[in-house]
Enzyme design. Structure first.
Site, mmCIF file in Angstrom:
data_model
loop_
_atom_site.group_PDB
_atom_site.id
_atom_site.type_symbol
_atom_site.label_atom_id
_atom_site.label_comp_id
_atom_site.label_asym_id
_atom_site.label_seq_id
_atom_site.Cartn_x
_atom_site.Cartn_y
_atom_site.Cartn_z
ATOM 1 N N SER A 21 36.912 47.320 31.315
ATOM 2 C CA SER A 21 35.717 46.511 31.039
ATOM 3 C C SER A 21 34.943 46.131 32.302
ATOM 4 O O SER A 21 33.731 45.920 32.238
ATOM 5 C CB SER A 21 36.143 45.216 30.315
ATOM 6 O OG SER A 21 37.082 44.503 31.091
ATOM 7 N N ASP A 29 36.477 34.189 34.308
ATOM 8 C CA ASP A 29 37.791 34.196 33.641
ATOM 9 C C ASP A 29 38.884 34.731 34.562
ATOM 10 O O ASP A 29 40.008 34.957 34.125
ATOM 11 C CB ASP A 29 37.726 35.006 32.338
ATOM 12 C CG ASP A 29 37.459 36.498 32.567
ATOM 13 O OD1 ASP A 29 37.313 36.918 33.740
ATOM 14 O OD2 ASP A 29 37.376 37.253 31.576
ATOM 15 N N HIS A 72 36.795 39.244 34.953
ATOM 16 C CA HIS A 72 35.481 39.898 34.829
ATOM 17 C C HIS A 72 34.487 39.293 35.810
ATOM 18 O O HIS A 72 34.133 38.112 35.675
ATOM 19 C CB HIS A 72 34.969 39.765 33.401
ATOM 20 C CG HIS A 72 35.840 40.448 32.403
ATOM 21 N ND1 HIS A 72 36.815 39.773 31.696
ATOM 22 C CD2 HIS A 72 35.905 41.742 32.029
ATOM 23 C CE1 HIS A 72 37.439 40.650 30.907
ATOM 24 N NE2 HIS A 72 36.913 41.840 31.097
#
Lengths: 255, 255
Positions: B57, B233, B236
């Site tokens: 991601s 977080d 990310h």
């Protein structure tokens, strides 16, 4: 904030700020190596600065408009504001910058005027960058708008007067409208588009704004790659085009 | 293409390529001022190069996966691949670069292996950058995966062996998995996460790949701003975090 130490409002302050830890940040972003080498750390000059990018689809660049917060990737789209904000936020981690993108696709000067209180004045930017004008002629050529070069210049002047009245300390950055000779751009755009660029420059000069010469940058770019490399439809920049804009913006705000 | 003149495949070629018109492009992007000053134009070294960013991601960064084409902003998301591709495409307008992002959120090494033929080998990258590993431990801590440090290293080694067999001339760039001490990151991640970073570095060394020290960059960054400034977080990156990654990537591929 302390105007003497922390004001981001003078052009000199912005220039000095952009030199901070220059030799290091030339590796990050958009500083020229000579400026980087010459720079002295004075980053407190932009401490707590709010920076706002305003304009049309070129500035909007596909941003998520529901996301109103500063410094949020989703709210920045995929254009020069994202490149510039990413660079500035990485360059000034201690300065608590607040950077916003409020460009909206299809906007013309009258559209900015309608939403100016909420989308500019209420945000109280210390640095305000505006790129507006291509739709003012494009929609006219499409028969969807009747604005003239004169009404563009008058409306743009009025928008900046209103801004200076509400935000007298805000540093204004006016970006040159530009097109590339491909896609949607044909001879019908000229000479009126040239006249509108000249009008935008007069507006910037009258307001004492920093002028960002995007058309000049793209005119130089097309010596190395065809117009469609920089903007497929002649209006909306590619990734390469947006990166060239980011470079040009920083050089203009620096100089 | 002519391997002698046009090959992008040797590390030296990439280094030399990145020096092209350096003094000018230090103003654009991610070259350090000293390298920029030292650079000689040898951009033909990367002519027609295909560059592929692979990972999870962090690399995906919200890209539109339906958009498979190269050099397309929608296909790049809002992360370090977008910043790097924008910079490289603006820096090398004559070189016909083809740049792809094929990161997919949630991926671990076994997920890359499953889609490697279509999403890497068939693309035939000249430069392949891989960032993978954080989900390999995160999903394990969540009870959704049972991979060990050993299976991570073995699988990563096997993926690169498969890649080198199919694409012997491809320049490999392995990025260090990283976390910041905030958000989802707690003491349960350690020491295993450190062991996995060490495994990734061994994999890179065994493959003769360029190593991009992202964790080192963030460890330096947190001296200037709290961990959440760089990655809310802990996993990310923010815009600032992605810009720091882009800078670190270019410095590593250059050095």
């Amino acid at each position: 904030m302390n105007e003497q130490k922390n004001s981001p409002l003078s052009r000199r302050a912005v220039i000095k700020g952009s030199l901070a830890t220059g030799a290091f940040w030339a590796t990050q972003g958009l500083l020229s190596s000579d400026v980087a080498a010459a720079g002295q750390p004075v980053v407190e000059k932009i401490k707590n600065a709010t920076i706002l990018f305003q304009g049309d689809s070129i500035t909007d660049a596909g941003r998520n408009r529901r996301n109103k917060g500063p410094n949020n990737a989703g709210a920045f789209g995929r254009g020069y504001p994202f490149l510039l904000a990413s660079y500035l936020l990485a360059k000034y981690p201690k300065e608590q910058l607040k950077i916003f993108n409020r460009g909206i696709s299809g906007n013309k000067v009258p559209d900015l005027d309608k939403r100016w209180q909420a989308d500019c004045i209420d945000i109280k930017p210390d640095v305000l960058s505006i790129l507006i004008g291509v739709n003012d002629i494009w929609h006219k050529l499409n028969g969807r708008y009747k604005g003239t070069v004169e009404s563009y210049e008058e409306g743009f002047n009025a928008l900046l007067s209103r801004t200076k009245e509400a935000l007298p300390k805000t540093k204004l950055v006016i970006c040159e409208p530009f097109v590339l000779r491909c896609g949607a751009i044909n001879d019908k755009w000229f000479p009126e588009f040239t006249q509108r660029k000249e009008a935008a420059k007069r507006v910037a000069q009258k307001a004492g704004a920093i002028w960002v010469p995007f058309q000049e940058a793209f005119d130089e770019g097309v010596k190395s790659a065809p117009p469609k490399y920089w903007a497929g439809d002649g209006v909306h920049p590619s990734m390469a085009g947006h990166a060239l804009m980011a470079k040009t913006w920083i050089e203009a705000v620096k100089v």
